[in-house]
Each structure stands twice: as structure tokens, then as C-alpha cells.
Design a protein around this motif. Sequence first.
Motif, mmCIF file in Angstrom:
data_model
loop_
_atom_site.group_PDB
_atom_site.id
_atom_site.type_symbol
_atom_site.label_atom_id
_atom_site.label_comp_id
_atom_site.label_asym_id
_atom_site.label_seq_id
_atom_site.Cartn_x
_atom_site.Cartn_y
_atom_site.Cartn_z
ATOM 1 N N PRO A 36 0.840 -1.210 0.000
ATOM 2 C CA PRO A 36 0.000 0.000 0.000
ATOM 3 C C PRO A 36 0.867 1.249 0.000
ATOM 4 C CG PRO A 36 0.038 -1.015 2.167
ATOM 5 C CD PRO A 36 0.682 -1.993 1.234
ATOM 6 N N ARG A 37 0.519 2.192 -0.827
ATOM 7 C CA ARG A 37 1.309 3.416 -0.922
ATOM 8 C C ARG A 37 0.379 4.579 -1.249
ATOM 9 N NH1 ARG A 37 4.511 2.267 -6.609
ATOM 10 N NH2 ARG A 37 2.721 1.504 -7.782
ATOM 11 N N MET A 43 0.309 12.024 -4.421
ATOM 12 C CA MET A 43 1.634 12.262 -4.993
ATOM 13 C C MET A 43 1.668 13.603 -5.717
ATOM 14 S SD MET A 43 4.648 10.871 -5.191
ATOM 15 C CE MET A 43 6.153 10.810 -6.177
ATOM 16 N N LEU A 44 0.625 13.899 -6.464
ATOM 17 C CA LEU A 44 0.563 15.176 -7.172
ATOM 18 C C LEU A 44 0.518 16.346 -6.200
ATOM 19 C CD1 LEU A 44 -1.938 14.295 -10.049
ATOM 20 C CD2 LEU A 44 0.539 14.598 -10.225
ATOM 21 N N LEU A 207 6.691 11.993 13.519
ATOM 22 C CA LEU A 207 5.768 12.931 12.898
ATOM 23 C C LEU A 207 5.344 12.315 11.564
ATOM 24 C CD1 LEU A 207 7.597 16.355 13.494
ATOM 25 C CD2 LEU A 207 6.080 15.091 15.036
ATOM 26 N N TRP A 208 4.050 12.245 11.320
ATOM 27 C CA TRP A 208 3.553 11.648 10.091
ATOM 28 C C TRP A 208 2.362 12.458 9.592
ATOM 29 C CZ3 TRP A 208 -1.416 9.439 9.670
ATOM 30 C CH2 TRP A 208 -2.132 9.373 10.858
ATOM 31 N N SER A 209 1.964 12.205 8.351
ATOM 32 C CA SER A 209 0.855 12.965 7.785
ATOM 33 C C SER A 209 -0.007 12.081 6.893
ATOM 34 C CB SER A 209 1.380 14.144 6.970
ATOM 35 O OG SER A 209 0.311 14.773 6.263
ATOM 36 N N PRO A 210 -1.334 12.156 7.050
ATOM 37 C CA PRO A 210 -2.225 11.426 6.144
ATOM 38 C C PRO A 210 -2.209 12.015 4.739
ATOM 39 C CG PRO A 210 -3.492 12.832 7.611
ATOM 40 C CD PRO A 210 -2.084 12.861 8.112
ATOM 41 N N ARG A 211 -1.614 13.191 4.567
ATOM 42 C CA ARG A 211 -1.512 13.834 3.260
ATOM 43 C C ARG A 211 -0.189 13.541 2.563
ATOM 44 N NH1 ARG A 211 -4.026 19.896 4.525
ATOM 45 N NH2 ARG A 211 -6.042 19.168 5.365
ATOM 46 N N ASP A 212 0.625 12.705 3.167
ATOM 47 C CA ASP A 212 1.932 12.350 2.600
ATOM 48 C C ASP A 212 1.729 11.686 1.245
ATOM 49 O OD1 ASP A 212 4.492 11.155 2.083
ATOM 50 O OD2 ASP A 212 4.923 11.246 4.223
ATOM 51 N N GLY A 213 2.364 12.230 0.207
ATOM 52 C CA GLY A 213 2.233 11.665 -1.130
ATOM 53 C C GLY A 213 3.385 10.768 -1.537
ATOM 54 N N VAL A 214 4.347 10.567 -0.652
ATOM 55 C CA VAL A 214 5.521 9.755 -0.973
ATOM 56 C C VAL A 214 5.557 8.466 -0.146
ATOM 57 C CG1 VAL A 214 8.050 9.690 -1.001
ATOM 58 C CG2 VAL A 214 6.842 11.789 -1.648
ATOM 59 N N VAL A 215 5.428 8.600 1.155
ATOM 60 C CA VAL A 215 5.522 7.457 2.074
ATOM 61 C C VAL A 215 4.149 7.120 2.640
ATOM 62 C CG1 VAL A 215 6.454 6.716 4.312
ATOM 63 C CG2 VAL A 215 7.922 7.914 2.673
ATOM 64 N N SER A 216 3.856 5.835 2.726
ATOM 65 C CA SER A 216 2.600 5.406 3.334
ATOM 66 C C SER A 216 2.493 5.954 4.750
ATOM 67 C CB SER A 216 2.545 3.879 3.387
ATOM 68 O OG SER A 216 1.503 3.444 4.240
#
Length: 257
Positions: A36-37, A43-44, A207-216
Motif C-alpha cells: 500500500p502506498r 503524490m501530485l 511525525l507523520w501525515s495522512p496527506r503524505d504523497g511519498v511514504v505510506s
Amino acid sequence: MTVQAQLQPGNAPFGVRAELARRFALAREAVETEAPRPSVRRMLGEFDVIAEPMRRPFRRLEIVEAANKQTVMLLPGFATHPVRMRYLARQLETAGHTAKRWGMGFNLGVRPDTMDRLERRLLDLRRRSGRPVVLLGWSLGGIFARELAKRHPAAVGKVITMGSPFSGDPRANNVWRIYQFIAGHSVDAPPIEAELSLKPPVETVALWSPRDGVVSPRSACGQAHERDRAIALRCTHIGFSYSPEAVHAVLRELDRS
């Protein structure tokens, strides 16, 4: 074939061609199940970075002087240079912290001597500062930070990762094929011994983000036993290095050190 002929365009030495072929094979590696990614839409969203230079002159961050000033070693993400973290470093210094580069230029992936060089840098900063150093790692830089803390916990005050894929499948991201081509090894077989999901023996904050377009997001958040705390932000992957929310989150963590 003469040496001069080998140097002509299209006549690269066999060794170079063989290495390129090997790396292309790594980039085209077949996998049984796709991890899953982030979606293409996410990504855009990373192209938000294009507008960042135009927004920055109008941004006024309220930076409060730190009560607990730290020496912070910044470790950049894959395929980035420490200059990409310069804005974040300036905000930390405005608060009174001492921000230090990792001393290795572009982060082009794990090399056999990567950890040895980082260990020397960390121990030098620890000696000069007279106190444990906080490791702030963005993406792959956070993986290095976690491994450094495992090797030298007495030299590390805290580890803060930003969008770092330390948990789950190492292919749960949108750049693993590019990584394998540039680094020259599979994400499953780095040239160093490492157990990425094992929590370092120091306070470790993800620190993480649900909007991250690179890493799950799941890889960057991790499971409860893989870090001490996880903090969700609303920024892109590249935005960890410049978004006001990320800057303030890092400053709060430094004050808690």
C-alpha cells in the motif's frame, strides 16, 4: 577497442554498462504483491512545493525563545541536500537552538560507510556541545537517525522522525524503485545491518501525515511498540521541511527534550 574509442559516446566501458543494467533491473524488480502506498492524487499534491517560495515572504511565524535549548543534527531525506532543510534550521536557530548539518551532502541512500561517517559526526557534536544531541531526520534521514540512536544512545537526547518509513513493508512508498536504481541495492538488502522497526533506546517521536504523497502514512506513523509517540500533521511529504505546522511541532518536541 582502444581507450579513446571506449570514451566515445555510446562506447561506455563494459563495467559501466553492466552496472547500469544491474541498476535498471533493480528499478524494474517484479513484486508478487504491491505494498500500500499513497495515491497518485496525494503524490501530485507534493507539487505544492513549487508555490512555497512565493508564499514564504508573506509568512510570519511566531517563534518563541526555547526554554530548553538543544543541539540538533538534521538528517535530510533521500535525494535531497541539507540546503532543503535550511528554512527549518533557521526557525530552530531563531528559537535559540543550535542546528547542525549531517556533514555528508546529498543523501543518495545507504552506503557501506554511511553509519561510520554519521557516528563520527554525532560523537563530535556530542563532545563539542557537552550534552546529548537531538537527531531530527526527514524521510530516509529519520531511518539513519533511529539507527544512530541504537548504536550510541548515550550521545542522543531524542529522535524525531518526519515522514520516515521505519514500519511495515519497505516498498510502501512511491520512490522505492528510484531508490534502488540510485542506491544500487534492494530495499530489502541494504549494505548495513539494521532492524528498521526496532525502537531506539531513547525517546523516539514520529511525525507523520495522512496527506503524505511519498511514504505510506502507516509506515511513517508506526506501531505503538516501534516508537514512543506519533503525532499527525497536515502537510505533504516535502512539506515536513517547511510547513508552519511541522516547524511548530518540531519546536514543541525540542522543548520537551
